[in-house]
Every structure is written in structure tokens, then in C-alpha cells.
Design a protein around this motif. Structure first.
Motif, PDB file in Angstrom:
ATOM      1  N   PRO A   1       3.450  -1.362   3.051  1.00 21.53           N
ATOM      2  CA  PRO A   1       3.784  -0.667   2.056  1.00 21.53           C
ATOM      3  C   PRO A   1       4.248  -1.408   0.264  1.00 21.53           C
ATOM      4  O   PRO A   1       4.471  -1.305  -0.562  1.00 21.53           O
ATOM      5  CB  PRO A   1       5.127   0.372   2.304  1.00 21.53           C
ATOM      6  CG  PRO A   1       5.034  -0.167   4.104  1.00 21.53           C
ATOM      7  CD  PRO A   1       3.949  -1.445   4.035  1.00 21.53           C
ATOM      8  N   LEU A   2       4.218  -3.212   0.545  1.00 18.84           N
ATOM      9  CA  LEU A   2       4.339  -3.645  -0.598  1.00 18.84           C
ATOM     10  C   LEU A   2       2.800  -3.303  -1.956  1.00 18.84           C
ATOM     11  O   LEU A   2       3.026  -3.820  -2.586  1.00 18.84           O
ATOM     12  CB  LEU A   2       4.812  -5.275  -0.217  1.00 18.84           C
ATOM     13  CG  LEU A   2       5.537  -6.031   0.831  1.00 18.84           C
ATOM     14  CD1 LEU A   2       5.412  -6.939   1.353  1.00 18.84           C
ATOM     15  CD2 LEU A   2       7.345  -5.195  -0.347  1.00 18.84           C
ATOM     16  N   THR A   3       2.394  -2.788  -1.337  1.00 21.75           N
ATOM     17  CA  THR A   3       0.739  -2.280  -2.647  1.00 21.75           C
ATOM     18  C   THR A   3       1.311  -1.308  -3.685  1.00 21.75           C
ATOM     19  O   THR A   3       1.158  -2.381  -4.694  1.00 21.75           O
ATOM     20  CB  THR A   3      -0.529  -2.338  -1.872  1.00 21.75           C
ATOM     21  OG1 THR A   3      -1.118  -1.628  -1.958  1.00 21.75           O
ATOM     22  CG2 THR A   3       0.285  -0.376  -1.137  1.00 21.75           C
ATOM     23  N   ASN A   4       2.618  -0.816  -3.351  1.00 20.55           N
ATOM     24  CA  ASN A   4       3.417  -0.003  -4.370  1.00 20.55           C
ATOM     25  C   ASN A   4       4.690  -0.793  -4.844  1.00 20.55           C
ATOM     26  O   ASN A   4       5.117  -0.474  -6.081  1.00 20.55           O
ATOM     27  CB  ASN A   4       3.727   0.811  -3.726  1.00 20.55           C
ATOM     28  CG  ASN A   4       3.103   2.076  -2.486  1.00 20.55           C
ATOM     29  OD1 ASN A   4       1.759   2.340  -3.294  1.00 20.55           O
ATOM     30  ND2 ASN A   4       3.695   3.101  -1.953  1.00 20.55           N
TER      31      ASN A   4
ATOM     32  N   GLN B   1       5.207   5.320   6.637  1.00 16.62           N
ATOM     33  CA  GLN B   1       6.089   5.422   5.299  1.00 16.62           C
ATOM     34  C   GLN B   1       5.406   4.272   4.308  1.00 16.62           C
ATOM     35  O   GLN B   1       5.037   3.534   4.927  1.00 16.62           O
ATOM     36  CB  GLN B   1       7.300   5.926   5.875  1.00 16.62           C
ATOM     37  CG  GLN B   1       8.159   6.177   7.235  1.00 16.62           C
ATOM     38  CD  GLN B   1       7.420   7.553   6.660  1.00 16.62           C
ATOM     39  OE1 GLN B   1       8.021   8.172   5.747  1.00 16.62           O
ATOM     40  NE2 GLN B   1       7.583   8.442   7.931  1.00 16.62           N
ATOM     41  N   TRP B   2       4.860   4.869   3.712  1.00 17.79           N
ATOM     42  CA  TRP B   2       4.777   4.174   2.478  1.00 17.79           C
ATOM     43  C   TRP B   2       5.617   3.866   0.971  1.00 17.79           C
ATOM     44  O   TRP B   2       5.099   3.278   0.312  1.00 17.79           O
ATOM     45  CB  TRP B   2       3.473   4.660   2.035  1.00 17.79           C
ATOM     46  CG  TRP B   2       2.458   4.384   3.112  1.00 17.79           C
ATOM     47  CD1 TRP B   2       1.648   5.372   4.168  1.00 17.79           C
ATOM     48  CD2 TRP B   2       1.306   2.880   3.419  1.00 17.79           C
ATOM     49  NE1 TRP B   2       0.879   4.342   5.199  1.00 17.79           N
ATOM     50  CE2 TRP B   2       0.670   3.341   4.115  1.00 17.79           C
ATOM     51  CE3 TRP B   2       0.915   1.617   2.883  1.00 17.79           C
ATOM     52  CZ2 TRP B   2      -0.510   2.670   4.777  1.00 17.79           C
ATOM     53  CZ3 TRP B   2       0.163   0.611   3.400  1.00 17.79           C
ATOM     54  CH2 TRP B   2      -0.391   1.390   4.290  1.00 17.79           C
ATOM     55  N   THR B   3       6.701   4.468   1.691  1.00 13.51           N
ATOM     56  CA  THR B   3       7.761   3.645   0.257  1.00 13.51           C
ATOM     57  C   THR B   3       8.985   3.112   0.911  1.00 13.51           C
ATOM     58  O   THR B   3       9.260   3.822   2.586  1.00 13.51           O
ATOM     59  CB  THR B   3       8.423   4.576  -0.123  1.00 13.51           C
ATOM     60  OG1 THR B   3       8.515   6.524   0.275  1.00 13.51           O
ATOM     61  CG2 THR B   3       6.909   5.706  -1.282  1.00 13.51           C
ATOM     62  N   SER B   4      10.255   2.598   0.317  1.00 12.45           N
ATOM     63  CA  SER B   4      11.078   2.043   1.083  1.00 12.45           C
ATOM     64  C   SER B   4      12.132   3.362   1.139  1.00 12.45           C
ATOM     65  O   SER B   4      12.132   3.825   0.496  1.00 12.45           O
ATOM     66  CB  SER B   4      11.348   0.596   0.529  1.00 12.45           C
ATOM     67  OG  SER B   4      11.962   1.750  -1.475  1.00 12.45           O
ATOM     68  N   GLY B   5      13.137   3.217   2.275  1.00  5.72           N
ATOM     69  CA  GLY B   5      14.007   3.752   2.396  1.00  5.72           C
ATOM     70  C   GLY B   5      15.058   3.120   2.712  1.00  5.72           C
ATOM     71  O   GLY B   5      15.912   3.982   3.494  1.00  5.72           O
ATOM     72  N   LEU B   6      15.411   2.524   3.047  1.00  7.63           N
ATOM     73  CA  LEU B   6      16.548   1.360   3.799  1.00  7.63           C
ATOM     74  C   LEU B   6      16.965   0.170   3.148  1.00  7.63           C
ATOM     75  O   LEU B   6      16.092   0.227   1.810  1.00  7.63           O
ATOM     76  CB  LEU B   6      16.130   0.914   4.995  1.00  7.63           C
ATOM     77  CG  LEU B   6      15.660   1.611   6.083  1.00  7.63           C
ATOM     78  CD1 LEU B   6      14.094   0.918   7.236  1.00  7.63           C
ATOM     79  CD2 LEU B   6      16.230   2.838   7.071  1.00  7.63           C
TER      80      LEU B   6
END
Length: 687
Positions: free
Chosen positions: A122-125, A451-456
């Protein structure tokens, strides 16, 4: 005598059916259409953490809080005012490189894509292109994760108020020939951010992701307004004003000339805002009807700017201070930089908030040896893991899990380890429910992989009073300590033969390592020619690049039988044009050096060379350029004379910096057993 009296302007009246049809029609025409989509509503959150910048004499400069952009999650806010061109915050951010990842995670040299689900990253975002940071020469394929301003702020194309600059290379004194810490921490730091204009306290801070960032992503990103979206939204508002009063005169936008009463106008605006076909253009419209009316003959940007400011009191009560630590040279041997308190942090107080990006499988950081493949190309050798990406040293994990977490808040990357004298710990946030998805902590790893976006959100919390100027330390865990002790025991000074590279070339020259930046800072010393280098070579870790334009006005109609040869004088107007796509650094050799003839420069400032002893010389350079011609390449030979020193640069050879040392330390930090979710413990320990 009869007089003609103008009839009073009548208010247009619309039936509900006609009004609905009209609204639907011009939403489609003016705003376009897209497949039905919905955005989750966000709720509020409260922080209330101790040490949240309450001291007016020492205000917190940066806060993490709920973004003013609906459904955008977190935002970064100014806790104080900043003047145009002023550094925003106390210091720039750390930049962490990921190199050749597609190659390392491919099979038989076939590249895979980060964004197509071939591996979870997900860091690609959040990553930046290497030229934006200044480290494009480090490897063949470089992406850069920047903490703080490189990851936390949002992008609003009409409100971008932050300019971001390149990072600086500085390994904090960790000599590869003397320190076992060499290559274990990123040498790229202080990626600074400055104000594009005067910024008032409480303003949300926005950076420029680039329009392509949104246009190449799906999901929630495909509905984020880009620059063109606001122009279409402004046009829509103009037509909306005509609908309400039957004219384009701004003076007619008054209550007694409106076609609908206030309640009906609000209902109508709700219909527009909740129309079932969502587009970027509709998302660019003001959220409430009052702002829409003001923007009809004004500017959406002005309305958005007003709405992007929160009170400082709100930030103190409902935000989290990001300004409690700054980097400086660590007191821990071989650690490089550390994080130091900017003010007193009381026991139980917030050291730093830390939103995290989750990575489902830490093996995606593996870097493999190379071998010759079946087709003669260089491919990865899956049987030999040489090392891991340096980002592994900046993530939290657990021995019983494949999951790792990368915290991306400002300066938390500099918080070092001490096994016994640590003064802070990590825990999950207990608030910020608009962002922190606590339910993820009970979900299996398969869920995280989708999940490809952060949420924590993690938090660093003081275990005792931490004084201003004191280094903040946590416990990385027994496993990390054991790995470090073993590394120190086995470590030996490195040399060029111990570098891992994804190339089979053997460099000649001095074996001791030297960064090109050292030579580029010395404009006084003349550059040695090829003949002089045969006797007194430069270091093997550097080579030359020349700032020249290798385009020419001789197109090829047929493939030449001999190698084309070009010779000319260097011309600033041709070779230093910043607006030309043909100008770039080319590998070159310096063949001659001679004193410049000052009479040739005349009074034209463009012909002057920089001051300093080295700048008194001009050079002749040679370079070979390959150009595509049909299904083959043409090799051209260029000789350029009278090249000034400023057009010649020393460049670091790829794969030579400390992060590529074979014996550089790699190990993730351990998240304590009582913090790491049991649902994520999917790995079987080896006895």
C-alpha cells in the motif's frame, strides 16, 4: 396620455417534476456522469492528549486532526502562522528508498506491478518519484517513502499552500569502514517544506500530489476533484444561479427574487449533492447551500479556503501535536540520528501520533541475488536472499506474524532503541474514530491484504517525564536486540567488493568510497582529464554527467553505415535550456582542460562561468549517445568544446551508497505482545 409601465420582474415558478427533470439534465450536461458510487460519512473524534501544544509561549507548530475535506480522514494543520517561503515545522522529513522492488518480486526477471495485486504494498499510494527527492541515481528503479509532509497532508488542487523540496544526503557520520550502523538508517533526510504564501494558524496544509496521481487510481481516489473539476463546478454554479433567479446578474441573488424559499433551496442543493451519479466535478461543489450561493458569482477557491481553517483551540482539543520531537545526532552509538523532545513531555503525555501503513507480508521487502537467466538476461536468484529493503528497519512487526506496520508521522522514524532505559512506549489510539478502524485489529491477515489505504493509528506515549532536549527511546524488543548484538559481533569494515549491486560491471578507480556531493561542492579544484585520471583516478563509486543537448537537426532517413560524428562548441542557450526536453545529464568523459579566454565572454552575462579557481577553466568532453531508429539503435559520437565547470557534475554510481552494503543491519522493530493483534499472528515459529 397613456404611459407604458414596465411589468415587475416575476419570480420563475417550477413544479416539483419539472424542477427534478431540469436539475437531472444539467447535472448530466455540466458535471458529467460516472457509475454510482458512495463515500462513507465521517464522524468526529477527540484527542485531548496531554502535551498537545497548550503553552502559548511555545505553541505546537503542526497538528494531526480530521481533514476539512469531507471523507478524507486525517489532515495536517498549522498550529502557528507561517510567512511565505518560511520552513513549515522545525525541520524537514526523512526519505526512505525502496529500490528495484518489481524486479525482486518478479519471477525469472518478469516485472510485476505494485498496483495490480501481484504483491501487497500500500505504500505505493504514499511514495514519491525519485527525481522529486533528488535520489534518482541511487538505483535503476527507485521509489521514495517520505515521512511527515511526504505522507500525512492531503492534496486540494485549489488550495495547495506547501512547496516541497529535495532531500539532503547525510549519513550522520556513520562511516562504512568504522561503524556497524552504516547502511542501517536512511542517509536521505531533511526533505523540507515551505509556505507558498502566508499561512494563518489553524489552516489545513495541502501539498501537490500531481494530477496523474488521482487519474491513475480507482476506488475513492477516482472521485477526488482535480484542477479541471473546479472549473466545471464553477460553470455549474453559474447555471444554478440562473435557475434560481432567471438572470446572471449577481444583484438578483437576493431573497425576494429567488424562485424557491430557503428550505426548498436547501432541499434542492441536497438533491444535487446526493445525486446518484458521482463525479469529480460534483465533489468540487461547496458542501452547503449557503457557500454555494456565495460562490455563484464569486470563487469556489475562496469559499474552500475559508472552510479549510480550524481554530487553534479546536486543534488543541481535538488534534494531536506532531511537533514534540526533532531529529539530532543520537546519544546511542552507531544509531546515527535520534529523536529529541522539543518541550517537556509529561508522563502519560503524547510524544507523537503515528498513523501506520500496513503491509500484509514482510517478505515483500526481500532483495535477492542475481543470476544469468535462460535467455541470457540477469534475473533474480530465488535461492539467495541477499538482504532486505532498508524500510524494514522502520516498521513494527511480530515474530509470529507476516504483517508489518510503517509509521509515517513526522520524525518518529528517528526514535531509537534502548533495552532498559527507554522512556516511551507504543499503543493503539483510543480516539480518532473518524480514522482509526479499531475493528481491523480483529480481522485476519487476508482482510488486511485487501486494504490499500491506511486506517490505523499508533501513539508514542511517555512512560515518565521527558525533559526538553532529552532523547526519546523505546524498546524494539528482545529479538531486535539479539539480532543487533550478533550483527555487531560479526561485523567487519566494508569495501567495494562487499557491495551488492544489480549489475555485473566492475568499476575501476580508488576502492575507498566517496560521495559525489563532496566533489561537486568543490568548484575550485579543476576536473582531471582522462589522461590525468589514468595516473590519479577518482573513486570507483562516481562518474561524470554533462549538462548538454544531444539533439541535432540531422534526422536519419536511412541507417548510417558508420558511426555519426558531431563536434561543436558548448552553447548556454542550447545546452542549459530548462524548458527543453532534449537537455539532460549524459554520461561523458573529460578529455581536455584549458584556461578560459575571458575576451570571448565579452559583456554577455550568459557566457560567464562561476567564480572560483576551477571555474577559470573550460573543458572538452566526449560522449556516446544511443538513439532509437526503427527496430535498432544508432550510436552517435559527440565532441563538445568550451564546456564550463557548472555543466559537468560528479554523479554517484548506482548501487554504491551505504544502503546497498551486504552486511548492513536489517531487522524490524517488535510491537509488544499486548499491543500486536492476536488475529494477525499467522506465522509459525521455527524451533
Amino acid at each position: 396620455m397613456a404611459m407604458a409601465i414596465a411589468a415587475p420582474l416575476s419570480r420563475p415558478r417550477w413544479s416539483a417534476t419539472a424542477l427534478t427533470w431540469y436539475i437531472s439534465a444539467f447535472i448530466f450536461i455540466l458535471l458529467g456522469s460516472a457509475p454510482p458510487a458512495s463515500l462513507a460519512a465521517s464522524d468526529g473524534g477527540s484527542a485531548g492528549s496531554d502535551n498537545n501544544g497548550d503553552d502559548d509561549d511555545d505553541p505546537c507548530l503542526l497538528y494531526l486532526a480530521q481533514s476539512t475535506i469531507p471523507n478524507a480522514g486525517l489532515g495536517v494543520f498549522a498550529g502557528a502562522s507561517f510567512k511565505k517561503d518560511q520552513q513549515v515545522g522545525r525541520v524537514g522529513d526523512a526519505a526512505i528508498l525502496t529500490v528495484d522492488q518489481n524486479w525482486h518480486l518478479s519471477s525469472e526477471g518478469v516485472s510485476v506491478s505494485k498496483g495490480e495485486g501481484d504483491y501487497h504494498w500500500p505504500l505505493t499510494n504514499y511514495d514519491w518519484n525519485a527525481p522529486d527527492i533528488g535520489c534518482e541515481w541511487e538505483a535503476e528503479d527507485v521509489s521514495v517513502t517520505v515521512t511527515g509532509f511526504g505522507a500525512a497532508p492531503n492534496c486540494h488542487f485549489r488550495l495547495i499552500n506547501i512547496a516541497e523540496h529535495k532531500a539532503t544526503y547525510d549519513n550522520a557520520g556513520l562511516d562504512r569502514y568504522k561503524s556497524p550502523g552504516a547502511g542501517a538508517s536512511t542517509p536521505w533526510f531533511n526533505r523540507s517544506s515551505t509556505a507558498l504564501w502566508d499561512i494563518e494558524a489553524g489552516s489545513e496544509l495541502f501539498v501537490d500530489y500531481g494530477q496523474d496521481w488521482f487519474l491513475t487510481r480507482d476506488g475513492v481516489f477516482e472521485l477526488v476533484p482535480v484542477a479541471d473539476s473546479f472549473e466545471k463546478a464553477q460553470s455549474f454554479l453559474k447555471h444554478y444561479g440562473e435557475l434560481l433567479v432567471g438572470s446572471t446578474n449577481p444583484d438578483d441573488l437576493v431573497e425576494d427574487k429567488m424562485a424557491l424559499d430557503e428550505d426548498a433551496r436547501r432541499d434542492l442543493w441536497d438533491i444535487i449533492r446526493t445525486f446518484p451519479y458521482v463525479t469529480r466535478e460534483r465533489q468540487a461543489l461547496p458542501v452547503n447551500h449557503e457557500d454555494a450561493i456565495r460562490a455563484i458569482h464569486g470563487d469556489i477557491q475562496a469559499i474552500e479556503k475559508e472552510n479549510s481553517v480550524r481554530s487553534v483551540q479546536y486543534l488543541k482539543e481535538r488534534g494531536k501535536c506532531m511537533d514534540n520531537i526533532v531529529p539530532a545526532k543520537s546519544n546511542i552509538p552507531h544509531a546515527g540520528r535520534g529523536a529529541f523532545a522539543t518541550r517537556l513531555i509529561p508522563k502519560g503525555g503524547l510524544v507523537a501520533p503515528a498513523p501506520v501503513v500496513h503491509i500484509a507480508d514482510k517478505s515483500s521487502t526481500n532483495m535477492y541475488n542475481e543470476k544469468i537467466g535462460r535467455h541470457g538476461n540477469i534475473v533474480r536468484d530465488e535461492s539467495v536472499i541477499v538482504t532486505q529493503q532498508i524500510i524494514l528497519n522502520y516498521v513494527f512487526g511480530h515474530p509470529n506474524s507476516t504483517v508489518v506496520l510503517f509509521p509515517y508521522s513526522s520524525n518518529v522514524a528517528y526514535i531509537n532503541h534502548h533495552a532498559t532505559e527507554y522512556n516511551a512506549e507504543v499503543r493503539w489510539a483510543k480516539d480518532f474514530s473518524f480514522y482509526h478502524k479499531n475493528e481491523w485489529l480483529s480481522k485476519p491477515v487476508d482482510f488486511l491484504e485487501e486494504q490499500w489505504t491506511s486506517g490505523l493509528l499508533l501513539e508514542f506515549i511517555a512512560l515518565r517525564d521527558i525533559q526538553a532536549g532529552e532523547e526519546v527511546l523505546i524498546n524494539y524488543g528482545d529479538e531486535w536486540q539479539a539480532a543487533w548484538d550478533e550483527h555487531v559481533q560479526k561485523w567487519h569494515p566494508s569495501n567495494s567488493d562487499t557491495l551488492w549491486t544489480k549489475t555485473t560491471d566492475n568499476n575501476t578507480g580508488l576502492s575507498e568510497y566517496l560521495r559525489a556531493e563532496v566533489l561537486n561542492d568543490d568548484m575550485a579544484t579543476p576536473i582531471r582529464t582522462m589522461a590525468e585520471q589514468a595516473v590519479e583516478p577518482y573513486h570507483s563509486s562516481i562518474h561524470f554527467k554533462c549538462y548538454v543537448n544531444v539533439n541535432h537537426l540531422s534526422p536519419y532517413e536511412f541507417e548510417p553505415l558508420t558511426r555519426p560524428y558531431f563536434k561543436r562548441e558548448w552553447d548556454r542557450r542550447v545546452d542549459m535550456r530548462d524548458d527543453s526536453d532534449d537537455v539532460h545529464y549524459n554520461a561523458c568523459n573529460v578529455t581536455l582542460r584549458y584556461e578560459s579566454d575571458e575576451d570571448d565572454s565579452g559583456d554577455d552575462d550568459d557566457d560567464e562561468v562561476e567564480e572560483g579557481a576551477g571555474a577559470e577553466y573550460l573543458y572538452t568532453i566526449e560522449l556516446e549517445v544511443k538513439k532509437e531508429f526503427g527496430n535498432t539503435f544508432i550510436s552517435e559520437f559527440h565532441v563538445i568544446t568550451d564546456v564550463p565547470r557548472e555543466a559537468i557534475a560528479f554523479v554517484n554510481l548506482p548501487y554504491t551508497s551505504d544502503i546497498f552494503l551486504k552486511n548492513a543491519f536489517r531487522h524490524e522493530m517488535k510491537l509488544p505482545d499486548d499491543v500486536f493483534p492476536k488475529a494477525w499472528m499467522n506465522a509459525i515459529l521455527e524451533n
